[in-house]
Design a protein around this motif. Structure first.
Motif, PDB file in Angstrom:
ATOM      1  N   GLN A 116       0.864  -1.184   0.000  1.00 23.68           N
ATOM      2  CA  GLN A 116       0.000   0.000   0.000  1.00 23.68           C
ATOM      3  C   GLN A 116       0.892   1.222   0.000  1.00 23.68           C
ATOM      4  N   THR A 117       0.505   2.237  -0.791  1.00 28.86           N
ATOM      5  CA  THR A 117       1.279   3.469  -0.830  1.00 28.86           C
ATOM      6  C   THR A 117       0.822   4.407   0.283  1.00 28.86           C
ATOM      7  N   ALA A 118       1.763   4.859   1.097  1.00 27.83           N
ATOM      8  CA  ALA A 118       1.452   5.755   2.212  1.00 27.83           C
ATOM      9  C   ALA A 118       1.076   7.142   1.699  1.00 27.83           C
ATOM     10  N   THR A 119       0.265   7.840   2.463  1.00 24.76           N
ATOM     11  CA  THR A 119      -0.022   9.249   2.209  1.00 24.76           C
ATOM     12  C   THR A 119       0.846  10.079   3.150  1.00 24.76           C
ATOM     13  N   PRO A 120       1.016  11.381   2.894  1.00 21.33           N
ATOM     14  CA  PRO A 120       1.764  12.214   3.835  1.00 21.33           C
ATOM     15  C   PRO A 120       1.191  12.154   5.252  1.00 21.33           C
ATOM     16  N   ALA A 121      -0.146  12.103   5.361  1.00 20.50           N
ATOM     17  CA  ALA A 121      -0.769  12.010   6.685  1.00 20.50           C
ATOM     18  C   ALA A 121      -0.419  10.690   7.362  1.00 20.50           C
ATOM     19  N   ASP A 122      -0.363   9.614   6.601  1.00 20.44           N
ATOM     20  CA  ASP A 122       0.038   8.321   7.163  1.00 20.44           C
ATOM     21  C   ASP A 122       1.438   8.406   7.751  1.00 20.44           C
ATOM     22  N   LEU A 123       2.328   9.053   7.038  1.00 18.07           N
ATOM     23  CA  LEU A 123       3.720   9.125   7.478  1.00 18.07           C
ATOM     24  C   LEU A 123       3.864   9.997   8.726  1.00 18.07           C
ATOM     25  N   GLU A 124       3.078  11.060   8.787  1.00 13.90           N
ATOM     26  CA  GLU A 124       3.104  11.898   9.998  1.00 13.90           C
ATOM     27  C   GLU A 124       2.601  11.103  11.198  1.00 13.90           C
ATOM     28  N   ALA A 125       1.531  10.335  10.993  1.00 17.16           N
ATOM     29  CA  ALA A 125       0.989   9.515  12.080  1.00 17.16           C
ATOM     30  C   ALA A 125       1.984   8.447  12.504  1.00 17.16           C
ATOM     31  N   TRP A 126       2.657   7.851  11.544  1.00 13.20           N
ATOM     32  CA  TRP A 126       3.648   6.813  11.845  1.00 13.20           C
ATOM     33  C   TRP A 126       4.792   7.390  12.680  1.00 13.20           C
ATOM     34  N   ALA A 127       5.312   8.543  12.227  1.00  8.69           N
ATOM     35  CA  ALA A 127       6.431   9.167  12.947  1.00  8.69           C
ATOM     36  C   ALA A 127       6.041   9.507  14.377  1.00  8.69           C
ATOM     37  N   ALA A 128       4.835  10.036  14.553  1.00 14.61           N
ATOM     38  CA  ALA A 128       4.366  10.358  15.906  1.00 14.61           C
ATOM     39  C   ALA A 128       4.139   9.089  16.712  1.00 14.61           C
ATOM     40  N   GLY A 129       3.599   8.062  16.062  1.00 16.77           N
ATOM     41  CA  GLY A 129       3.289   6.817  16.756  1.00 16.77           C
ATOM     42  C   GLY A 129       4.517   6.093  17.284  1.00 16.77           C
ATOM     43  N   VAL A 130       5.635   6.192  16.562  1.00 21.00           N
ATOM     44  CA  VAL A 130       6.870   5.522  17.014  1.00 21.00           C
ATOM     45  C   VAL A 130       7.694   6.421  17.926  1.00 21.00           C
ATOM     46  N   GLY A 131       7.170   7.625  18.216  1.00 18.76           N
ATOM     47  CA  GLY A 131       7.875   8.524  19.121  1.00 18.76           C
ATOM     48  C   GLY A 131       8.990   9.311  18.483  1.00 18.76           C
ATOM     49  N   LYS A 132       8.973   9.427  17.140  1.00 19.51           N
ATOM     50  CA  LYS A 132      10.007  10.178  16.440  1.00 19.51           C
ATOM     51  C   LYS A 132       9.340  11.122  15.423  1.00 19.51           C
ATOM     52  N   PRO A 133       8.622  12.124  15.923  1.00 16.61           N
ATOM     53  CA  PRO A 133       7.920  13.024  14.997  1.00 16.61           C
ATOM     54  C   PRO A 133       8.861  13.736  14.032  1.00 16.61           C
ATOM     55  N   ARG A 154      11.038  10.818   1.109  1.00 15.61           N
ATOM     56  CA  ARG A 154      11.105   9.560   0.360  1.00 15.61           C
ATOM     57  C   ARG A 154       9.859   9.367  -0.498  1.00 15.61           C
ATOM     58  N   LEU A 155       8.694   9.697   0.066  1.00 14.51           N
ATOM     59  CA  LEU A 155       7.446   9.557  -0.673  1.00 14.51           C
ATOM     60  C   LEU A 155       7.415  10.505  -1.867  1.00 14.51           C
ATOM     61  N   ALA A 156       7.857  11.732  -1.668  1.00 22.12           N
ATOM     62  CA  ALA A 156       7.858  12.707  -2.758  1.00 22.12           C
ATOM     63  C   ALA A 156       8.753  12.241  -3.901  1.00 22.12           C
ATOM     64  N   GLY A 157       9.902  11.674  -3.556  1.00 20.90           N
ATOM     65  CA  GLY A 157      10.800  11.161  -4.586  1.00 20.90           C
ATOM     66  C   GLY A 157      10.171  10.033  -5.366  1.00 20.90           C
ATOM     67  N   LEU A 158       9.459   9.173  -4.677  1.00 25.33           N
ATOM     68  CA  LEU A 158       8.785   8.050  -5.320  1.00 25.33           C
ATOM     69  C   LEU A 158       7.701   8.542  -6.266  1.00 25.33           C
ATOM     70  N   GLU A 159       6.867   9.473  -5.814  1.00 28.51           N
ATOM     71  CA  GLU A 159       5.726   9.913  -6.614  1.00 28.51           C
ATOM     72  C   GLU A 159       6.133  10.844  -7.739  1.00 28.51           C
ATOM     73  N   SER A 160       7.267  11.552  -7.610  1.00 28.33           N
ATOM     74  CA  SER A 160       7.668  12.438  -8.693  1.00 28.33           C
ATOM     75  C   SER A 160       8.213  11.648  -9.865  1.00 28.33           C
ATOM     76  N   THR A 161       8.624  10.413  -9.638  1.00 23.94           N
ATOM     77  CA  THR A 161       9.143   9.584 -10.709  1.00 23.94           C
ATOM     78  C   THR A 161       8.044   8.756 -11.353  1.00 23.94           C
ATOM     79  N   TYR A 162       7.212   8.123 -10.561  1.00 19.20           N
ATOM     80  CA  TYR A 162       6.161   7.257 -11.081  1.00 19.20           C
ATOM     81  C   TYR A 162       4.807   7.764 -10.573  1.00 19.20           C
ATOM     82  N   ARG A 163       4.057   8.396 -11.450  1.00 20.31           N
ATOM     83  CA  ARG A 163       2.778   8.959 -11.050  1.00 20.31           C
ATOM     84  C   ARG A 163       1.675   8.226 -11.810  1.00 20.31           C
ATOM     85  N   SER A 164       0.830   7.511 -11.089  1.00 18.33           N
ATOM     86  CA  SER A 164      -0.256   6.820 -11.772  1.00 18.33           C
ATOM     87  C   SER A 164      -1.148   7.865 -12.421  1.00 18.33           C
ATOM     88  N   TRP A 165      -1.692   7.524 -13.604  1.00 16.59           N
ATOM     89  CA  TRP A 165      -2.561   8.479 -14.283  1.00 16.59           C
ATOM     90  C   TRP A 165      -3.774   8.821 -13.438  1.00 16.59           C
TER      91      TRP A 165
END
Length: 280
Positions: free
Chosen positions: A49-66, A75-86
């Motif tokens: 599953q592809t994470a959203t920016p909100a998912d990543l913020e929640a993950w960082a907060a959830g593991v105690g490393k906001p 990392r997500l921005a780099g991934l999506e700027s290269t391969y963008r589904s139509w």
């Protein structure tokens, strides 16, 4: 889905798992902290599953490393700027997609392009562009904003008459015959192509169906100043800027170019396709 895209998504998942294990959290514990089902945590970690920016913020907060949220979103921005589904790219409308290409177009001085089944966007008439965008919009279920997309695409054609820009474009002969639009529209498009063939900024090559080729036709692509490749598949648009990728596409373009005909011979192929429509 592209193998490279999936590998990049899996790499992000590995980093997410590292953060969770460093925080000494189980999948269920992190899911509870984020308010998710445990299956979502597992899918994100395994790249299913592809994470959203909100998912990543929640993950960082959830593991105690906001503070790690910025890294993850990078990392997500780099991934999506290269391969963008139509489907995702068109969520913002056709004009947004065309305007993004337009921004790159303004930066580029030398274009090398290849199309196998439709006329290049930079040469399209408004009617032909409308037919093409409508067909692909229907494929992806995103049909709004088509007229704005057509206008943006046509606006880029000003570059054909601008000083300092060069267009080296290859078209597989089959594209001259594809009925993605009504015959009358295709006839006008072929007339337009013949007129463009005489522009000083354009070097048009047609690859005959009977030509001996070094490589078979593949996806459509454009090389911008040997710094960026924009390639299209049914699923996604890829923006590739690594030296290795650009060099590969340049090698492909050179191989295709070796089989192309130009000037009067190309004009005859276009004229033959136009005559086959039997439209005055």
């Amino acid at each position: 889905m592209s193998t490279d895209f999936q590998q990049a998504r899996q790499a992000l998942g590995v980093r997410l798992r590292e953060l969770r294990t460093e925080g000494r959290l189980t999948v269920r514990q992190l899911a509870g902290a984020c308010g998710w089902a445990p299956s979502k945590v597992s899918k994100l970690e395994t790249g299913k599953q592809t994470a959203t920016p909100a998912d990543l913020e929640a993950w960082a907060a959830g593991v105690g490393k906001p503070e790690s949220a910025a890294e993850l979103k990078g990392r997500l921005a780099g991934l999506e700027s290269t391969y963008r589904s139509w489907r995702r790219a068109l969520a913002g409308g056709h004009r947004a997609v065309q305007d993004a290409l337009g921004a790159q177009h303004e930066r580029t001085r030398v274009f090398r392009g290849f199309t196998a089944s439709v006329m290049p966007g930079i040469f399209q008439t408004p009617e032909y562009a409308r037919c093409v965008l409508t067909r692909y919009a229907n494929l992806h279920g995103v049909t709004r904003d088509i007229e704005a997309g057509v206008s943006s695409r046509i606006r880029r054609q000003e570059g054909l008459y601008a000083a300092g820009k060069t267009y080296r474009v290859l078209i597989w002969e089959s594209a001259l015959h594809v009925r993605i639009c009504p015959p009358a529209v295709l006839a006008d498009q072929l007339d337009r192509l013949m007129s463009i063939n005489g522009l000083s900024s354009v070097r048009l090559g047609i690859i005959p169906l009977t030509a001996d080729v070094q490589i078979a036709a593949g996806d459509d692509f454009w090389i911008h100043d040997d710094r960026l490749v924009v390639a299209e598949t049914w699923h996604a648009e890829m923006w590739l800027d690594s030296p290795e990728d650009v060099a590969l596409y340049r090698k492909v373009w050179d191989a295709l170019d070796a089989s192309a005909v130009s000037e009067r011979v190309a004009h005859r192929l276009i004229s033959r396709a136009r005559s086959a429509l039997d439209i005055p």
